[in-house]
Design a protein around this motif. Structure first.
Motif, mmCIF file in Angstrom:
data_model
loop_
_atom_site.group_PDB
_atom_site.id
_atom_site.type_symbol
_atom_site.label_atom_id
_atom_site.label_comp_id
_atom_site.label_asym_id
_atom_site.label_seq_id
_atom_site.Cartn_x
_atom_site.Cartn_y
_atom_site.Cartn_z
ATOM 1 N N LEU A 79 0.861 -1.187 0.000
ATOM 2 C CA LEU A 79 0.000 0.000 0.000
ATOM 3 C C LEU A 79 0.895 1.234 0.000
ATOM 4 O O LEU A 79 1.744 1.389 0.881
ATOM 5 N N LEU A 80 0.705 2.109 -0.999
ATOM 6 C CA LEU A 80 1.509 3.318 -1.123
ATOM 7 C C LEU A 80 0.644 4.552 -0.923
ATOM 8 O O LEU A 80 -0.446 4.660 -1.492
ATOM 9 N N MET A 81 1.125 5.504 -0.121
ATOM 10 C CA MET A 81 0.471 6.806 0.024
ATOM 11 C C MET A 81 1.112 7.752 -0.991
ATOM 12 O O MET A 81 2.265 8.158 -0.830
ATOM 13 N N ASP A 82 0.369 8.090 -2.045
ATOM 14 C CA ASP A 82 0.929 8.891 -3.135
ATOM 15 C C ASP A 82 0.495 10.342 -2.985
ATOM 16 O O ASP A 82 -0.525 10.763 -3.534
ATOM 17 N N ILE A 83 1.265 11.118 -2.240
ATOM 18 C CA ILE A 83 0.908 12.514 -1.974
ATOM 19 C C ILE A 83 1.384 13.432 -3.098
ATOM 20 O O ILE A 83 0.729 14.424 -3.424
ATOM 21 N N LYS A 84 2.492 13.105 -3.727
ATOM 22 C CA LYS A 84 2.993 13.952 -4.817
ATOM 23 C C LYS A 84 2.394 13.568 -6.168
ATOM 24 O O LYS A 84 2.542 14.289 -7.142
ATOM 25 N N GLY A 85 1.738 12.412 -6.245
ATOM 26 C CA GLY A 85 1.076 12.005 -7.481
ATOM 27 C C GLY A 85 2.001 11.428 -8.534
ATOM 28 O O GLY A 85 1.698 11.476 -9.729
ATOM 29 N N ASP A 86 3.149 10.869 -8.125
ATOM 30 C CA ASP A 86 4.116 10.386 -9.111
ATOM 31 C C ASP A 86 4.412 8.890 -9.014
ATOM 32 O O ASP A 86 5.477 8.436 -9.419
ATOM 33 N N LEU A 87 3.453 8.116 -8.487
ATOM 34 C CA LEU A 87 3.702 6.678 -8.334
ATOM 35 C C LEU A 87 2.840 5.797 -9.243
ATOM 36 O O LEU A 87 3.042 4.590 -9.296
ATOM 37 N N SER A 88 1.894 6.397 -9.952
ATOM 38 C CA SER A 88 0.989 5.582 -10.775
ATOM 39 C C SER A 88 1.712 4.880 -11.918
ATOM 40 O O SER A 88 1.207 3.901 -12.475
ATOM 41 N N GLY A 89 2.923 5.354 -12.272
ATOM 42 C CA GLY A 89 3.693 4.735 -13.346
ATOM 43 C C GLY A 89 4.048 3.281 -13.086
ATOM 44 O O GLY A 89 4.495 2.577 -14.006
ATOM 45 N N LEU A 90 3.846 2.809 -11.853
ATOM 46 C CA LEU A 90 4.096 1.391 -11.544
ATOM 47 C C LEU A 90 3.250 0.461 -12.406
ATOM 48 O O LEU A 90 3.599 -0.713 -12.598
ATOM 49 N N ALA A 91 2.159 0.973 -12.958
ATOM 50 C CA ALA A 91 1.253 0.142 -13.757
ATOM 51 C C ALA A 91 1.739 -0.044 -15.191
ATOM 52 O O ALA A 91 1.134 -0.799 -15.955
ATOM 53 N N GLN A 92 2.844 0.640 -15.573
ATOM 54 C CA GLN A 92 3.376 0.524 -16.933
ATOM 55 C C GLN A 92 4.876 0.231 -16.881
ATOM 56 O O GLN A 92 5.568 0.680 -15.968
ATOM 57 N N PRO A 93 5.394 -0.534 -17.851
ATOM 58 C CA PRO A 93 6.831 -0.848 -17.846
ATOM 59 C C PRO A 93 7.682 0.371 -18.186
ATOM 60 O O PRO A 93 7.234 1.300 -18.853
ATOM 61 N N SER A 94 8.923 0.342 -17.711
ATOM 62 C CA SER A 94 9.866 1.413 -18.013
ATOM 63 C C SER A 94 10.197 1.421 -19.507
ATOM 64 O O SER A 94 10.363 0.352 -20.112
ATOM 65 N N PRO A 95 10.291 2.604 -20.118
ATOM 66 C CA PRO A 95 10.688 2.655 -21.526
ATOM 67 C C PRO A 95 12.186 2.404 -21.717
ATOM 68 O O PRO A 95 12.659 2.237 -22.841
ATOM 69 N N GLY A 96 12.921 2.356 -20.585
ATOM 70 C CA GLY A 96 14.358 2.134 -20.656
ATOM 71 C C GLY A 96 15.122 3.396 -21.013
ATOM 72 O O GLY A 96 14.553 4.390 -21.469
ATOM 73 N N HIS A 97 16.437 3.372 -20.759
ATOM 74 C CA HIS A 97 17.282 4.531 -21.065
ATOM 75 C C HIS A 97 18.739 4.087 -20.976
ATOM 76 O O HIS A 97 19.079 3.183 -20.204
ATOM 77 N N VAL A 98 19.582 4.728 -21.743
ATOM 78 C CA VAL A 98 21.001 4.373 -21.729
ATOM 79 C C VAL A 98 21.607 4.571 -20.341
ATOM 80 O O VAL A 98 22.487 3.801 -19.915
ATOM 81 N N LYS A 99 21.157 5.591 -19.597
ATOM 82 C CA LYS A 99 21.667 5.834 -18.250
ATOM 83 C C LYS A 99 21.302 4.685 -17.303
ATOM 84 O O LYS A 99 22.080 4.331 -16.406
ATOM 85 N N ILE A 100 20.116 4.121 -17.512
ATOM 86 C CA ILE A 100 19.703 2.972 -16.689
ATOM 87 C C ILE A 100 20.601 1.773 -16.985
ATOM 88 O O ILE A 100 21.037 1.065 -16.059
ATOM 89 N N ASP A 101 20.897 1.561 -18.256
ATOM 90 C CA ASP A 101 21.777 0.440 -18.640
ATOM 91 C C ASP A 101 23.165 0.611 -18.019
ATOM 92 O O ASP A 101 23.768 -0.355 -17.525
ATOM 93 N N GLU A 102 23.682 1.835 -18.032
ATOM 94 C CA GLU A 102 25.002 2.102 -17.453
ATOM 95 C C GLU A 102 24.994 1.854 -15.949
ATOM 96 O O GLU A 102 25.937 1.273 -15.388
ATOM 97 N N ARG A 103 23.934 2.294 -15.295
ATOM 98 C CA ARG A 103 23.811 2.108 -13.841
ATOM 99 C C ARG A 103 23.802 0.630 -13.490
ATOM 100 O O ARG A 103 24.522 0.182 -12.578
ATOM 101 N N HIS A 104 23.013 -0.148 -14.196
ATOM 102 C CA HIS A 104 22.902 -1.578 -13.879
ATOM 103 C C HIS A 104 24.158 -2.360 -14.254
ATOM 104 O O HIS A 104 24.463 -3.368 -13.614
ATOM 105 N N ALA A 105 24.860 -1.894 -15.246
ATOM 106 C CA ALA A 105 26.139 -2.536 -15.592
ATOM 107 C C ALA A 105 27.138 -2.329 -14.454
ATOM 108 O O ALA A 105 27.897 -3.253 -14.101
ATOM 109 N N ALA A 106 27.133 -1.137 -13.854
ATOM 110 C CA ALA A 106 28.030 -0.850 -12.734
ATOM 111 C C ALA A 106 27.649 -1.658 -11.499
ATOM 112 O O ALA A 106 28.524 -2.104 -10.735
ATOM 113 N N ILE A 107 26.361 -1.859 -11.296
ATOM 114 C CA ILE A 107 25.881 -2.614 -10.132
ATOM 115 C C ILE A 107 26.145 -4.103 -10.287
ATOM 116 O O ILE A 107 26.482 -4.810 -9.324
ATOM 117 N N GLY A 108 25.974 -4.600 -11.534
ATOM 118 C CA GLY A 108 26.114 -6.033 -11.777
ATOM 119 C C GLY A 108 24.779 -6.751 -11.815
ATOM 120 O O GLY A 108 24.712 -7.973 -11.652
#
Length: 505
Positions: A79-108
């Motif tokens: 259960l999430l309390m969404d006061i700023k109104g920016d959590l509804s995106g959980l219902a859709q997949p991420s479009p992806g981004h090169v920065k995300i790929d770089e971050r996850h490559a560094a994490i492993g």
């Protein structure tokens, strides 16, 4: 063995877990992400509550999103309390981004875009599954604490609840409670006083003013039927993923009384409804309270005591509570002491007061030979956080500056059409959004008052008729007994006098 290898072993050993877990990301040392040094938290310890803190724009909401996704994937409802109104995106997949790929490559960690089962809830005028509760469900003690009543006023509330229970008067919404307050000091004062004791009009007036204050913050929309069944928060979809219920609260920030009222009632209802879980492998439900300072804002001592008690007790029901706020000092110390997991994003030091707050925040974390926490807290980048958790034995894990993984779902809100479709396809929407206004205390007492008024009118008419009859009877007796009056009022006398007067004129 070098410092980096020693640190790697320190983290991997400290975060080792045998059971199921969620992974936040990979540990960092001297500003560098150490690949595969995963920071993991066992699911079984997440009912020990937690804190996500940090300055605006440092990534708190994304950390919350990551936790919600991973819990859902493990079959844990959220259960999430969404006061700023920016959590509804959980219902859709991420479009992806090169920065995300770089971050996850560094994490492993591999990145896999996914959407999650989402239910949109509301306690205000915003669209969503309506969450309501009746006044009766609150009970006299909780209602008195929310209204911040004195001991004498709380006693009156208890008497009113008792009277309504004894006389089968359902207290469903605020107008029911206002009606019984009126009745207790007016038409029904003698009836209630004979059974339960005298009720002061001054006290009922004070209670009424507190009710009006709550009503002005939107309380009339929250109190009523159909009551929300908290078991509907604990659901999984056909794939076994935990349903993420998002409570929209973007129009509630200036209504702290309503927010704290709702939260306290919800937690009390969950505590009284859910069975004791004991030592389970994962929590039954995890609740994230964004902008948590709103719960504690303007809260009375009695209300704070109630919140602290519930936080301490509710974990035995398998419920995890996570407070999301800018600074740990926003959370009372007695509550902060109950939080086993802490995710601390960057804090900013612009003033001496800020530096003092950072020093206090750093004291909430275990000492580490690898970090100067006072200094490091101001140097964390976006999407980086210090993490301290509990391992499976309940022992604090090593402090780890962590490069947080990116959310698998969209890091943005749903469009209006997407949101509308999500709400319209919800089976709970049609269950709870029907307006119900059955006969309750308001209608029953209104009818009773009307009958009392009618009876009083009939008795008043009888009294008037009796008085009138008495006057006529006395007049007749007086005429018979007075011969002078009898002569003066005789027809012959009147005609004679009038004839004389006519002639004179």
């Amino acid at each position: 063995m070098g410092r980096k290898e020693t640190f790697f072993n320190h983290i991997t050993e400290g975060y080792k877990t045998k059971g199921d877990f969620i992974t936040f990301g990979s540990a960092m040392l001297d500003g560098e992400t150490i690949k595969d040094a995963f920071v993991k938290v066992p699911l079984k310890t997440l009912n020990r509550h937690g804190l996500i803190a940090g300055a605006t724009g440092t990534g708190k909401t994304k950390s919350l999103q990551v936790m919600a996704e991973n819990l859902s994937e493990k079959g844990v409802p959220v259960l999430l309390m969404d006061i700023k109104g920016d959590l509804s995106g959980l219902a859709q997949p991420s479009p992806g981004h090169v920065k995300i790929d770089e971050r996850h490559a560094a994490i492993g960690l591999p990145f896999d875009a996914k959407k999650f089962p989402v239910e949109i809830l509301s306690i205000s005028e915003q669209e969503g599954v309506r969450l309501r509760a009746t006044v009766s469900e609150f009970g006299p003690v909780l209602l008195s604490r929310i209204l911040d009543l004195t001991e004498a006023q709380s006693g009156i509330v208890s008497i009113i609840f008792k009277y309504c229970d004894d006389n089968k008067l359902p207290l469903l919404d605020i107008k029911d409670f206002k009606k019984i307050l009126q009745y207790s000091t007016e038409e029904g004062s003698k009836e209630i006083q004979s059974e339960y004791g005298r009720i002061s009009t001054m006290s009922t007036g004070a209670i009424l003013r507190k009710l009006v204050e709550l009503e002005q913050q939107g309380g009339e929309q929250f109190f009523g039927e159909r009551s929300f069944d908290v078991k509907d928060l604990v659901r999984t979809n056909e794939e076994g993923k935990g349903v993420i219920s998002i409570l929209r609260l973007t129009d509630i920030q200036d209504k702290p009384k309503l927010f704290s009222t709702f939260m306290l009632q919800l937690l009390a209802e969950i505590y009284s409804t859910f069975p004791e879980q004991g030592d389970s492998g994962k929590p039954e439900l995890v609740i994230f309270i964004d902008e948590a300072h709103l719960i504690f804002k303007e809260a009375s001592k009695a209300l704070m005591s109630q919140i602290e008690s519930i936080v301490k007790l509710i974990r035995s029901k398998g419920i995890g509570l996570f407070f999301v706020t800018q600074n740990p000092k926003d959370v009372p110390e007695d509550v902060l002491a109950q939080l086993g997991l802490k995710v601390q994003h960057a804090l900013r030091a612009f003033t001496a007061k800020d530096r003092k707050a950072i020093k206090l925040a750093s004291e909430n974390y275990p000492d580490s030979e690898y970090y100067d926490l006072d200094e490091s807290l101001t140097q964390l980048g976006i999407g980086e956080a210090f993490i301290s958790a509990l391992n499976e034995k309940g022992i604090p894990t090593p402090l780890a500056a962590t490069m947080m993984r990116a959310p698998m779902s969209r890091m943005d809100v749903l469009t209006d059409n997407e949101l509308k479709h999500l709400i319209n396809t919800s089976r709970l929407y049609y269950k709870y959004n029907e307006d119900i206004d059955r006969e309750s205390a308001y209608e029953i007492l209104s009818e009773k008052i009307e009958k009392i008024n009618e009876k009083e009118k009939v008795e008043e008419k009888k009294k008037e008729a009796s008085k009138s009859s008495g006057r006529t009877s006395r007049s007749r007796r007086s005429t018979r007994m007075n011969p002078i009056l009898k002569v003066v009022t005789s027809a012959t006398f009147i005609r004679g006098v009038l004839g004389i007067l006519k002639r004179v004129m």
